[in-house]
Design a protein around this motif. Structure first.
Motif, short mmCIF file in Angstrom:
data_model
loop_
_atom_site.label_atom_id
_atom_site.label_comp_id
_atom_site.label_asym_id
_atom_site.label_seq_id
_atom_site.Cartn_x
_atom_site.Cartn_y
_atom_site.Cartn_z
N MET A 25 -9.48 46.77 -1.89
CA MET A 25 -8.76 45.94 -1.09
C MET A 25 -8.84 44.42 -1.47
N PRO A 26 -7.77 43.64 -1.08
CA PRO A 26 -7.99 42.25 -1.24
C PRO A 26 -8.86 41.32 -0.65
N HIS A 27 -8.99 40.06 -1.21
CA HIS A 27 -9.89 39.31 -0.68
C HIS A 27 -9.59 38.82 0.78
N HIS A 28 -8.23 39.38 1.15
CA HIS A 28 -7.65 39.09 2.45
C HIS A 28 -8.38 39.85 3.63
N ASP A 29 -9.16 40.78 3.42
CA ASP A 29 -10.01 41.67 4.38
C ASP A 29 -10.92 41.03 5.36
N LEU A 30 -10.29 40.08 6.23
CA LEU A 30 -11.15 39.36 7.33
C LEU A 30 -10.50 39.40 8.51
N ALA A 31 -11.35 39.52 9.72
CA ALA A 31 -11.05 39.39 10.94
C ALA A 31 -10.23 38.00 11.21
N ALA A 32 -9.07 38.21 11.95
CA ALA A 32 -8.29 36.84 12.42
C ALA A 32 -9.37 36.00 13.02
N THR A 33 -10.37 36.20 13.68
CA THR A 33 -11.08 35.06 14.17
C THR A 33 -11.71 34.26 13.19
N ASP A 34 -12.25 35.09 12.06
CA ASP A 34 -12.91 34.61 10.83
C ASP A 34 -12.03 33.46 9.98
N LEU A 35 -10.65 33.97 10.09
CA LEU A 35 -9.53 33.49 9.58
C LEU A 35 -9.08 32.02 10.16
N ALA A 36 -9.14 32.08 11.40
CA ALA A 36 -8.89 30.97 12.45
C ALA A 36 -10.01 30.02 11.91
N GLY A 37 -11.16 30.42 11.74
CA GLY A 37 -12.32 29.63 11.65
C GLY A 37 -12.34 28.82 10.58
N TRP A 54 4.29 30.66 -1.08
CA TRP A 54 4.95 31.75 -0.25
C TRP A 54 3.99 32.29 0.14
N TRP A 55 4.06 33.48 1.19
CA TRP A 55 3.26 34.47 1.46
C TRP A 55 3.86 35.71 1.12
N LEU A 56 3.31 36.75 0.62
CA LEU A 56 3.78 38.05 0.19
C LEU A 56 3.13 39.10 1.26
N PRO A 57 3.84 39.44 2.15
CA PRO A 57 3.33 40.38 3.23
C PRO A 57 3.35 41.83 2.75
N ILE A 58 2.29 42.00 2.00
CA ILE A 58 2.22 43.37 1.44
C ILE A 58 1.87 44.47 2.61
N ARG A 59 1.27 43.96 3.55
CA ARG A 59 0.71 44.95 4.70
C ARG A 59 0.89 44.14 6.04
N PRO A 60 0.94 44.98 7.12
CA PRO A 60 1.61 44.36 8.35
C PRO A 60 0.58 43.27 8.87
N ASP A 61 -0.74 43.33 8.53
CA ASP A 61 -1.90 42.23 9.22
C ASP A 61 -1.65 41.14 8.14
N PRO A 62 -1.34 39.94 8.54
CA PRO A 62 -1.12 38.73 7.81
C PRO A 62 -2.40 38.42 7.24
N ALA A 63 -3.50 38.91 7.65
CA ALA A 63 -5.05 38.75 6.92
C ALA A 63 -4.87 39.33 5.62
N GLU A 64 -3.96 40.39 5.42
CA GLU A 64 -3.85 41.09 3.97
C GLU A 64 -2.84 40.33 3.05
N TRP A 65 -2.22 39.67 3.55
CA TRP A 65 -1.23 38.96 2.70
C TRP A 65 -1.53 38.18 1.35
N LEU A 66 -0.73 38.15 0.36
CA LEU A 66 -0.95 37.56 -0.81
C LEU A 66 -0.48 36.09 -0.87
N HIS A 122 5.83 33.06 -11.81
CA HIS A 122 5.47 33.30 -10.48
C HIS A 122 4.17 34.32 -10.63
N GLN A 123 3.25 33.87 -9.80
CA GLN A 123 2.01 34.67 -9.58
C GLN A 123 1.56 34.82 -8.28
N GLN A 124 0.65 35.87 -8.07
CA GLN A 124 0.12 36.20 -6.78
C GLN A 124 -1.42 36.25 -6.78
N LEU A 125 -1.86 35.81 -5.87
CA LEU A 125 -3.46 35.27 -5.68
C LEU A 125 -3.75 36.10 -4.39
#
Length: 330
Positions: free
Chosen positions: A1-13, A94-106, A114-117
């Motif tokens: 799983m990518p680094h984006h595996d975070l809860a929305a509240t953690d992302l908002a923080g 840009w964001w690349l929405p590889i999954r429905p949850d934006p917390a997991e977007w690249l 171009h490169q994705q991170l």
């Protein structure tokens, strides 16, 4: 799983924490317009505090209306990509929405390729501001930048012209494939057996990543078998080379020296005609010459700015044979 595996509240923080470090030049002329937009929570939190505007004098952070206006003006790196930032130098974020949850977007940066991170938006902005991302697709050098935002609609003060910075291809490669594992070699013994000095970038590459460097279908020759691999491919090189100087094959003076291959059966060689190995270009006898080091060649191929020997398209790395996420371990 990518680094984006975070809860929305953690992302908002994280977005609020980033906003705390940014000075807004003046009161925003308008509130951020992001209602109804499906975006990462950290970016929404940042925009709620700062509003849209130009960060560090060069990166325009867009709200919903800005996204709609700017999107048709820039070629998208992927059909599903969502634009959120535009650099004054022309590159885009840009964001690349590889999954429905934006917390997991690249995060995707498009410019010279171009490169994705596998970074959250707030991590990307923080590390870029700190000068810790030497992105190959971005013309701006990796320098520490002022955490100042000029609200949208206000004139942006032009900073001093940036001095030419030395860019490090190995550091750039690490933003694409992440850190490696240190290794040591007896280079003098290998070079004595081979009969020529090897380029320093090849040595740095293998000292950083170990013997097996396999990237999206590119197989870099392992140091300990470089002599055997060259001998094994010498006849193929001789048969496939075009007329002229490129028909010379090492150990002939200035001959081609095998250094790698691709899943598509391309043979990669150094053209050793220059007595300085730091100036050896990379030759693919079918596609042409890349005028740069082997590490620069890898960076260019992985970002879609090289000879086009591999598939460099964006997408979910978990579906790839050789997954490449970005700068973070995974």
């Amino acid at each position: 799983m990518p680094h984006h595996d975070l809860a929305a509240t953690d992302l908002a923080g994280a977005g609020h924490a980033l906003a705390d470090t940014i000075q807004v030049d003046a009161a925003p002329e308008r509130q951020s317009q992001l209602s109804g937009f499906h975006i990462p929570e950290d970016y929404a939190a940042l925009m709620s505090r700062t509003g849209p505007g130009t960060l560090a004098g060069t990166l325009r952070l867009l709200d919903g209306s800005g996204m709609e206006i700017e999107r048709p003006r820039h070629p998208a790196p992927h059909e599903d990509a969502l634009l959120w930032g535009v650099f004054g130098s022309g590159e885009t974020c840009w964001w690349l929405p590889i999954r429905p949850d934006p917390a997991e977007w690249l995060v995707v940066v498009a410019g010279n390729g171009h490169q994705q991170l596998n970074l959250t938006t707030s991590d990307f902005l923080g590390e870029w501001l700190d000068g810790r991302l030497d992105l190959p697709v971005l013309s701006l050098p990796p320098v520490r930048r002022e955490r100042v935002l000029t609200p949208a609609g206000l004139p942006v003060e032009r900073g001093a012209l940036e001095a030419e910075a030395v860019r490090d291809p190995l550091a750039q490669l690490q933003t694409i494939i992440g850190p490696g594992r240190p290794w040591t070699y007896e280079w003098e013994a290998l070079e004595h057996e081979l009969g020529v000095r090897l380029p320093s970038d090849y040595k740095r590459l293998h000292e950083a990543y170990g013997p097996e460097v396999v990237l999206q279908g590119i197989f870099v020759c392992m140091p300990d078998v470089i002599v055997e691999d060259h001998e094994a491919h010498a006849d193929l090189l001789r048969d496939g080379s075009a007329a002229g100087d490129l028909t010379r094959i090492h150990p002939e003076a200035g001959g081609l020296l095998f250094c790698g291959s691709t899943e598509g059966r391309h043979l990669l060689c150094w053209d050793t005609a220059n007595p300085d190995p730091e100036k050896w270009p990379i030759v693919d006898i079918d596609s042409g010459v890349f005028h740069g080091t082997l590490t620069e060649f890898l960076v260019a191929e992985l970002t879609g700015a090289g000879l086009g020997l591999i598939d460099s398209s964006l997408g979910d790395p978990s579906t790839w044979a050789w997954p490449i996420w970005g700068p973070r371990p995974h």
